[in-house]
Design a protein around this motif. Structure first.
Motif, PDB file in Angstrom:
ATOM      1  N   UNK A 136       0.824  -1.204   0.000  1.00 46.58           N
ATOM      2  CA  UNK A 136       0.000   0.000   0.000  1.00 46.58           C
ATOM      3  C   UNK A 136       0.862   1.259   0.000  1.00 46.58           C
ATOM      4  N   UNK A 137       1.942   1.249   0.779  1.00 45.19           N
ATOM      5  CA  UNK A 137       2.854   2.388   0.801  1.00 45.19           C
ATOM      6  C   UNK A 137       3.492   2.600  -0.565  1.00 45.19           C
ATOM      7  N   UNK A 138       3.878   1.499  -1.230  1.00 41.06           N
ATOM      8  CA  UNK A 138       4.443   1.603  -2.578  1.00 41.06           C
ATOM      9  C   UNK A 138       3.450   2.243  -3.540  1.00 41.06           C
ATOM     10  N   UNK A 139       2.198   1.770  -3.495  1.00 42.25           N
ATOM     11  CA  UNK A 139       1.200   2.276  -4.442  1.00 42.25           C
ATOM     12  C   UNK A 139       0.947   3.761  -4.220  1.00 42.25           C
ATOM     13  N   UNK A 140       0.881   4.195  -2.978  1.00 38.63           N
ATOM     14  CA  UNK A 140       0.595   5.607  -2.711  1.00 38.63           C
ATOM     15  C   UNK A 140       1.786   6.492  -3.015  1.00 38.63           C
ATOM     16  N   UNK A 141       3.006   5.939  -2.906  1.00 36.58           N
ATOM     17  CA  UNK A 141       4.181   6.707  -3.305  1.00 36.58           C
ATOM     18  C   UNK A 141       4.140   7.002  -4.801  1.00 36.58           C
ATOM     19  N   UNK A 142       3.871   5.972  -5.610  1.00 37.83           N
ATOM     20  CA  UNK A 142       3.846   6.186  -7.056  1.00 37.83           C
ATOM     21  C   UNK A 142       2.632   7.006  -7.476  1.00 37.83           C
ATOM     22  N   UNK A 143       1.544   6.933  -6.720  1.00 32.77           N
ATOM     23  CA  UNK A 143       0.393   7.782  -6.993  1.00 32.77           C
ATOM     24  C   UNK A 143       0.748   9.255  -6.771  1.00 32.77           C
ATOM     25  N   UNK A 144       1.433   9.546  -5.676  1.00 33.54           N
ATOM     26  CA  UNK A 144       1.866  10.921  -5.415  1.00 33.54           C
ATOM     27  C   UNK A 144       2.905  11.374  -6.435  1.00 33.54           C
ATOM     28  N   UNK A 145       3.796  10.446  -6.809  1.00 37.05           N
ATOM     29  CA  UNK A 145       4.824  10.787  -7.790  1.00 37.05           C
ATOM     30  C   UNK A 145       4.192  11.103  -9.141  1.00 37.05           C
ATOM     31  N   UNK A 146       3.085  10.461  -9.452  1.00 34.36           N
ATOM     32  CA  UNK A 146       2.361  10.762 -10.680  1.00 34.36           C
ATOM     33  C   UNK A 146       1.871  12.210 -10.676  1.00 34.36           C
ATOM     34  N   UNK A 147       1.372  12.679  -9.545  1.00 36.85           N
ATOM     35  CA  UNK A 147       0.925  14.067  -9.424  1.00 36.85           C
ATOM     36  C   UNK A 147       2.109  15.021  -9.568  1.00 36.85           C
ATOM     37  N   UNK A 148       3.245  14.655  -8.988  1.00 37.69           N
ATOM     38  CA  UNK A 148       4.441  15.487  -9.092  1.00 37.69           C
ATOM     39  C   UNK A 148       4.893  15.605 -10.551  1.00 37.69           C
ATOM     40  N   UNK A 149       4.824  14.500 -11.296  1.00 32.68           N
ATOM     41  CA  UNK A 149       5.195  14.537 -12.713  1.00 32.68           C
ATOM     42  C   UNK A 149       4.283  15.483 -13.486  1.00 32.68           C
ATOM     43  N   UNK A 150       2.985  15.429 -13.183  1.00 36.53           N
ATOM     44  CA  UNK A 150       2.040  16.324 -13.856  1.00 36.53           C
ATOM     45  C   UNK A 150       2.333  17.781 -13.500  1.00 36.53           C
ATOM     46  N   UNK A 151       2.651  18.033 -12.226  1.00 36.59           N
ATOM     47  CA  UNK A 151       2.993  19.392 -11.798  1.00 36.59           C
ATOM     48  C   UNK A 151       4.254  19.888 -12.493  1.00 36.59           C
ATOM     49  N   UNK A 152       5.255  19.016 -12.598  1.00 34.73           N
ATOM     50  CA  UNK A 152       6.499  19.399 -13.266  1.00 34.73           C
ATOM     51  C   UNK A 152       6.242  19.717 -14.728  1.00 34.73           C
ATOM     52  N   UNK A 165       9.267  19.055 -20.146  1.00 38.79           N
ATOM     53  CA  UNK A 165       7.846  18.769 -19.927  1.00 38.79           C
ATOM     54  C   UNK A 165       7.481  17.420 -20.524  1.00 38.79           C
ATOM     55  N   UNK A 166       8.001  17.135 -21.709  1.00 38.93           N
ATOM     56  CA  UNK A 166       7.738  15.840 -22.335  1.00 38.93           C
ATOM     57  C   UNK A 166       8.316  14.687 -21.532  1.00 38.93           C
ATOM     58  N   UNK A 167       9.518  14.904 -20.992  1.00 38.13           N
ATOM     59  CA  UNK A 167      10.140  13.865 -20.160  1.00 38.13           C
ATOM     60  C   UNK A 167       9.293  13.599 -18.916  1.00 38.13           C
ATOM     61  N   UNK A 168       8.786  14.665 -18.298  1.00 35.12           N
ATOM     62  CA  UNK A 168       7.946  14.510 -17.111  1.00 35.12           C
ATOM     63  C   UNK A 168       6.672  13.726 -17.424  1.00 35.12           C
ATOM     64  N   UNK A 169       6.076  14.011 -18.571  1.00 37.12           N
ATOM     65  CA  UNK A 169       4.856  13.301 -18.963  1.00 37.12           C
ATOM     66  C   UNK A 169       5.145  11.841 -19.275  1.00 37.12           C
ATOM     67  N   UNK A 170       6.291  11.586 -19.898  1.00 35.49           N
ATOM     68  CA  UNK A 170       6.662  10.194 -20.186  1.00 35.49           C
ATOM     69  C   UNK A 170       6.898   9.425 -18.886  1.00 35.49           C
ATOM     70  N   UNK A 171       7.549  10.072 -17.911  1.00 34.88           N
ATOM     71  CA  UNK A 171       7.795   9.416 -16.628  1.00 34.88           C
ATOM     72  C   UNK A 171       6.503   9.136 -15.875  1.00 34.88           C
ATOM     73  N   UNK A 172       5.448   9.910 -16.165  1.00 35.91           N
ATOM     74  CA  UNK A 172       4.170   9.675 -15.491  1.00 35.91           C
ATOM     75  C   UNK A 172       3.579   8.325 -15.855  1.00 35.91           C
ATOM     76  N   UNK A 173       3.876   7.829 -17.044  1.00 35.92           N
ATOM     77  CA  UNK A 173       3.308   6.552 -17.489  1.00 35.92           C
ATOM     78  C   UNK A 173       3.783   5.373 -16.647  1.00 35.92           C
ATOM     79  N   UNK A 174       5.113   5.188 -16.459  1.00 39.69           N
ATOM     80  CA  UNK A 174       5.533   4.099 -15.581  1.00 39.69           C
ATOM     81  C   UNK A 174       5.119   4.300 -14.127  1.00 39.69           C
ATOM     82  N   UNK A 175       4.989   5.556 -13.698  1.00 39.34           N
ATOM     83  CA  UNK A 175       4.507   5.806 -12.332  1.00 39.34           C
ATOM     84  C   UNK A 175       3.084   5.287 -12.162  1.00 39.34           C
ATOM     85  N   UNK A 176       2.235   5.559 -13.159  1.00 38.72           N
ATOM     86  CA  UNK A 176       0.864   5.068 -13.071  1.00 38.72           C
ATOM     87  C   UNK A 176       0.814   3.547 -13.166  1.00 38.72           C
ATOM     88  N   UNK A 177       1.631   2.975 -14.042  1.00 35.99           N
ATOM     89  CA  UNK A 177       1.648   1.519 -14.185  1.00 35.99           C
ATOM     90  C   UNK A 177       2.054   0.849 -12.876  1.00 35.99           C
TER      91      UNK A 177
END
Length: 210
Positions: A136-152, A165-177
């Motif tokens: 659960x801690x892992x999932x919520x970390x990557x969920x928060x990191x997904x928001x950080x990527x969108x903010x970046x 900006x493109x790199x940040x959006x690309x990194x959001x994909x593995x974070x969500x996965x």
């Protein structure tokens, strides 16, 4: 002596709240910090004051990021129902039948199957609860990191820096996965532990609602 559940609450706070908040503070501080706190954040009176202000801001922003991230759960639920539906023989259905057999119908609306399963594991098997809390801690970390990527990505686009900006959006994909996989595994693991405990020990002897 600290219990495993106490330890993983601290892990959750660090990885899902403080660490993403620190990243967001590092990004936002130079851009909007002087507008928010004026000369205090621009020129702190000492290094200790600077770190205290940074950690306070990180904790505050981390909670905001955690709140925004919780809205992603709705998208997760829609995807899970489509790609990983709970069938009649799934661990979820088995755990739900056990819960329904032990909890009065009037009390079943007070907590869903996952909440009930977590409570059972905390009471009956802290080691199993530790396993679920780690996922659960892992999932919520990557969920928060997904928001950080969108903010970046938003910040970089506002500054005209489209490659970062493109790199940040690309990194959001593995974070969500990774968030999706860890969240699905945490819930499934909780149900499997409950079903196993019920077969090994007979949960009705120690818990129940009526």
């Amino acid at each position: 002596m600290p219990k495993p559940s106490d330890f993983f609450v601290g892990v959750l706070d660090f990885f899902a709240i403080l660490l993403p908040g620190a990243i967001a503070t590092a990004m936002l501080g130079p851009r909007v910090g002087p507008w928010v706190l004026g000369p205090l954040i621009d020129k702190p009176s000492s290094e200790a004051v600077g770190w205290a202000m940074f950690l306070t801001a990180a904790y505050f922003l981390g909670h905001l990021i955690f709140l925004v991230g919780s809205w992603i759960d709705r998208f997760y639920n829609a995807l899970r129902e489509r790609f990983n539906p709970y069938g009649n023989e799934s661990a979820y259905q088995c755990a739900t039948r056990i819960r329904n057999s032990l909890v009065d119908p009037s009390e079943q609306k007070a907590l869903n199957t996952y909440q009930w399963s977590r409570a059972v594991l905390l009471a009956k098997c802290p080691a199993a609860a530790e396993d679920v809390h780690r996922l659960e801690a892992d999932s919520k970390f990557f969920r928060s990191l997904l928001v950080v990527c969108a903010l970046a990505a938003v910040l970089f686009i506002a500054e005209g820096r489209f490659l970062p900006a493109g790199v940040a959006l690309v990194l959001a994909l593995p974070c969500f996965a990774r968030y999706y996989e860890r969240r699905l595994k945490s819930t499934t693991q909780a149900y499997i532990h409950v079903v196993t405990l019920h077969r090994l020990e007979g949960l009705g002897a120690g818990i129940g609602g009526g």
